[in-house]
Design a protein around this motif. Structure first.
Motif, mmCIF file in Angstrom:
data_model
loop_
_atom_site.group_PDB
_atom_site.id
_atom_site.type_symbol
_atom_site.label_atom_id
_atom_site.label_comp_id
_atom_site.label_asym_id
_atom_site.label_seq_id
_atom_site.Cartn_x
_atom_site.Cartn_y
_atom_site.Cartn_z
ATOM 1 N N PHE A 133 -36.933 10.101 -43.046
ATOM 2 C CA PHE A 133 -36.547 8.738 -42.671
ATOM 3 C C PHE A 133 -35.718 8.087 -43.779
ATOM 4 N N THR A 134 -36.135 8.298 -45.023
ATOM 5 C CA THR A 134 -35.386 7.730 -46.147
ATOM 6 C C THR A 134 -33.978 8.300 -46.192
ATOM 7 N N ASP A 135 -33.851 9.599 -46.002
ATOM 8 C CA ASP A 135 -32.524 10.229 -46.035
ATOM 9 C C ASP A 135 -31.623 9.696 -44.926
ATOM 10 N N ALA A 136 -32.197 9.503 -43.737
ATOM 11 C CA ALA A 136 -31.408 8.962 -42.629
ATOM 12 C C ALA A 136 -30.969 7.534 -42.938
ATOM 13 N N THR A 137 -31.840 6.771 -43.591
ATOM 14 C CA THR A 137 -31.499 5.394 -43.955
ATOM 15 C C THR A 137 -30.398 5.371 -45.007
ATOM 16 N N ILE A 138 -30.488 6.245 -45.993
ATOM 17 C CA ILE A 138 -29.448 6.339 -47.023
ATOM 18 C C ILE A 138 -28.098 6.645 -46.386
ATOM 19 N N ALA A 139 -28.086 7.606 -45.471
ATOM 20 C CA ALA A 139 -26.832 7.996 -44.822
ATOM 21 C C ALA A 139 -26.222 6.825 -44.064
ATOM 22 N N ARG A 140 -27.055 6.035 -43.355
ATOM 23 C CA ARG A 140 -26.526 4.902 -42.599
ATOM 24 C C ARG A 140 -26.020 3.815 -43.542
ATOM 25 N N ILE A 141 -26.752 3.543 -44.625
ATOM 26 C CA ILE A 141 -26.309 2.522 -45.581
ATOM 27 C C ILE A 141 -24.965 2.916 -46.198
ATOM 28 N N CYS A 142 -24.829 4.164 -46.588
ATOM 29 C CA CYS A 142 -23.571 4.631 -47.186
ATOM 30 C C CYS A 142 -22.423 4.515 -46.198
ATOM 31 N N ALA A 143 -22.686 4.825 -44.926
ATOM 32 C CA ALA A 143 -21.648 4.691 -43.898
ATOM 33 C C ALA A 143 -21.260 3.228 -43.733
ATOM 34 N N ASP A 144 -22.252 2.332 -43.771
ATOM 35 C CA ASP A 144 -21.961 0.898 -43.667
ATOM 36 C C ASP A 144 -21.139 0.414 -44.851
ATOM 37 N N GLN A 145 -21.457 0.897 -46.027
ATOM 38 C CA GLN A 145 -20.703 0.491 -47.220
ATOM 39 C C GLN A 145 -19.237 0.889 -47.112
ATOM 40 N N GLN A 146 -18.986 2.062 -46.556
ATOM 41 C CA GLN A 146 -17.612 2.529 -46.408
ATOM 42 C C GLN A 146 -16.871 1.777 -45.310
ATOM 43 N N ALA A 147 -17.605 1.380 -44.269
ATOM 44 C CA ALA A 147 -16.959 0.771 -43.104
ATOM 45 C C ALA A 147 -16.847 -0.748 -43.198
ATOM 46 N N ASP A 148 -17.735 -1.367 -43.970
ATOM 47 C CA ASP A 148 -17.792 -2.833 -43.977
ATOM 48 C C ASP A 148 -17.759 -3.350 -45.415
ATOM 49 N N PRO A 149 -16.652 -3.991 -45.832
ATOM 50 C CA PRO A 149 -16.556 -4.521 -47.201
ATOM 51 C C PRO A 149 -17.659 -5.511 -47.539
ATOM 52 N N ALA A 150 -18.137 -6.262 -46.538
ATOM 53 C CA ALA A 150 -19.199 -7.235 -46.788
ATOM 54 C C ALA A 150 -20.491 -6.535 -47.199
ATOM 55 N N VAL A 151 -20.796 -5.442 -46.527
ATOM 56 C CA VAL A 151 -21.989 -4.674 -46.885
ATOM 57 C C VAL A 151 -21.809 -4.052 -48.265
ATOM 58 N N ALA A 152 -20.623 -3.523 -48.515
ATOM 59 C CA ALA A 152 -20.348 -2.919 -49.821
ATOM 60 C C ALA A 152 -20.516 -3.939 -50.939
ATOM 61 N N ALA A 153 -20.024 -5.153 -50.710
ATOM 62 C CA ALA A 153 -20.143 -6.200 -51.728
ATOM 63 C C ALA A 153 -21.593 -6.614 -51.922
ATOM 64 N N ARG A 154 -22.324 -6.755 -50.810
ATOM 65 C CA ARG A 154 -23.735 -7.163 -50.890
ATOM 66 C C ARG A 154 -24.557 -6.153 -51.676
ATOM 67 N N LEU A 155 -24.264 -4.877 -51.506
ATOM 68 C CA LEU A 155 -25.081 -3.828 -52.126
ATOM 69 C C LEU A 155 -24.449 -3.276 -53.408
ATOM 70 N N ASP A 156 -23.436 -3.930 -53.903
ATOM 71 C CA ASP A 156 -22.800 -3.485 -55.146
ATOM 72 C C ASP A 156 -23.829 -3.493 -56.277
ATOM 73 N N GLY A 157 -23.984 -2.363 -56.928
ATOM 74 C CA GLY A 157 -24.931 -2.247 -58.028
ATOM 75 C C GLY A 157 -26.362 -1.956 -57.607
ATOM 76 N N VAL A 158 -26.618 -1.940 -56.308
ATOM 77 C CA VAL A 158 -27.972 -1.661 -55.808
ATOM 78 C C VAL A 158 -28.212 -0.159 -55.775
ATOM 79 N N ASP A 159 -29.399 0.263 -56.186
ATOM 80 C CA ASP A 159 -29.802 1.666 -56.093
ATOM 81 C C ASP A 159 -30.141 1.946 -54.627
ATOM 82 N N VAL A 160 -29.187 2.504 -53.898
ATOM 83 C CA VAL A 160 -29.355 2.681 -52.458
ATOM 84 C C VAL A 160 -30.534 3.594 -52.108
#
Length: 205
Positions: A133-160
């Motif tokens: 489940f954690t791995d699937a969540t990581i994959a979705r978060i990384c995809a969101d970061q690449q697709a959405d600048p707002a998500v990338a900015a929000r999670l900048d510096g966060v240990d995903v």
């Protein structure tokens, strides 16, 4: 001499399912630690030889039930993981489906949560299943970061990976409390609302 009714079948069905069903039902009222193989055999209506033909012990029966529940959990989360619709809507739908699965399999999931810390075999199983489940969540978060600048900015510096693990294990704990009937999480709407708020706030708010 006629063949015994409970002898192992070549296709592995029938008797194996009776053993799995027996443990699933016994765990509605009993703790895993308090159950013996003999009690599972009696509830399933099979011979000891048949039981050990399919399973090495009661831990192996529980492991199969856990894998099935986790597999259903992944199916419920698939719309969010695969980004098939609005993430907030699919998150809530997946969380609600997860709550239903935990309640449906409450005895099984209580058993693994309460036993994995003291049983090396079950510890390896549950940590591995939760990691999926954690791995699937990581994959979705990384995809969101690449697709959405707002998500990338929000999670900048966060240990995903740490964030994903935190969200996953928080869900495990709250689902467990709900399965044990602990307020306020015994109210399914409260449970789903709370978990949805946590996930959406962490990732999208």
């Amino acid at each position: 001499m006629p063949a015994r009714r409970d002898l192992p079948q070549p296709d592995g069905t029938g008797l194996r399912e009776r053993i799995l069903d027996a443990l699933h039902e016994l765990l509605r009222e009993r703790t895993f630690d308090g159950l013996s193989v003999a009690e599972i055999i009696s509830a399933a209506g099979v011979s000891r030889a048949s039981f050990y033909f399919y399973f090495a012990g009661k831990q192996a029966v529980l492991a199969e039930l856990v894998r099935r529940a986790v597999g259903a959990g992944h199916e419920a989360a698939e719309p969010w993981v695969r980004a098939t619709a609005d993430p907030r809507e699919t998150l809530r739908a997946g969380i609600d489906a997860g709550a239903g699965l935990w309640l449906e399999n409450a005895g099984v999931l209580r058993a693994i949560v309460e036993s994995w810390a003291s049983d090396p075999q079950l510890r390896e199983l549950w940590l591995g299943q939760m990691a999926t489940f954690t791995d699937a969540t990581i994959a979705r978060i990384c995809a969101d970061q690449q697709a959405d600048p707002a998500v990338a900015a929000r999670l900048d510096g966060v240990d995903v990976p740490a964030l994903a693990a935190t969200l996953t294990w928080t869900g495990e704990r709250l689902y467990y409390l709900a399965a044990c009937g602990v307020p306020p999480f015994d109210d399914r709407k409260v449970l789903v609302d709370t978990l949805t708020h946590l996930w959406v706030s962490a990732l999208y708010a």
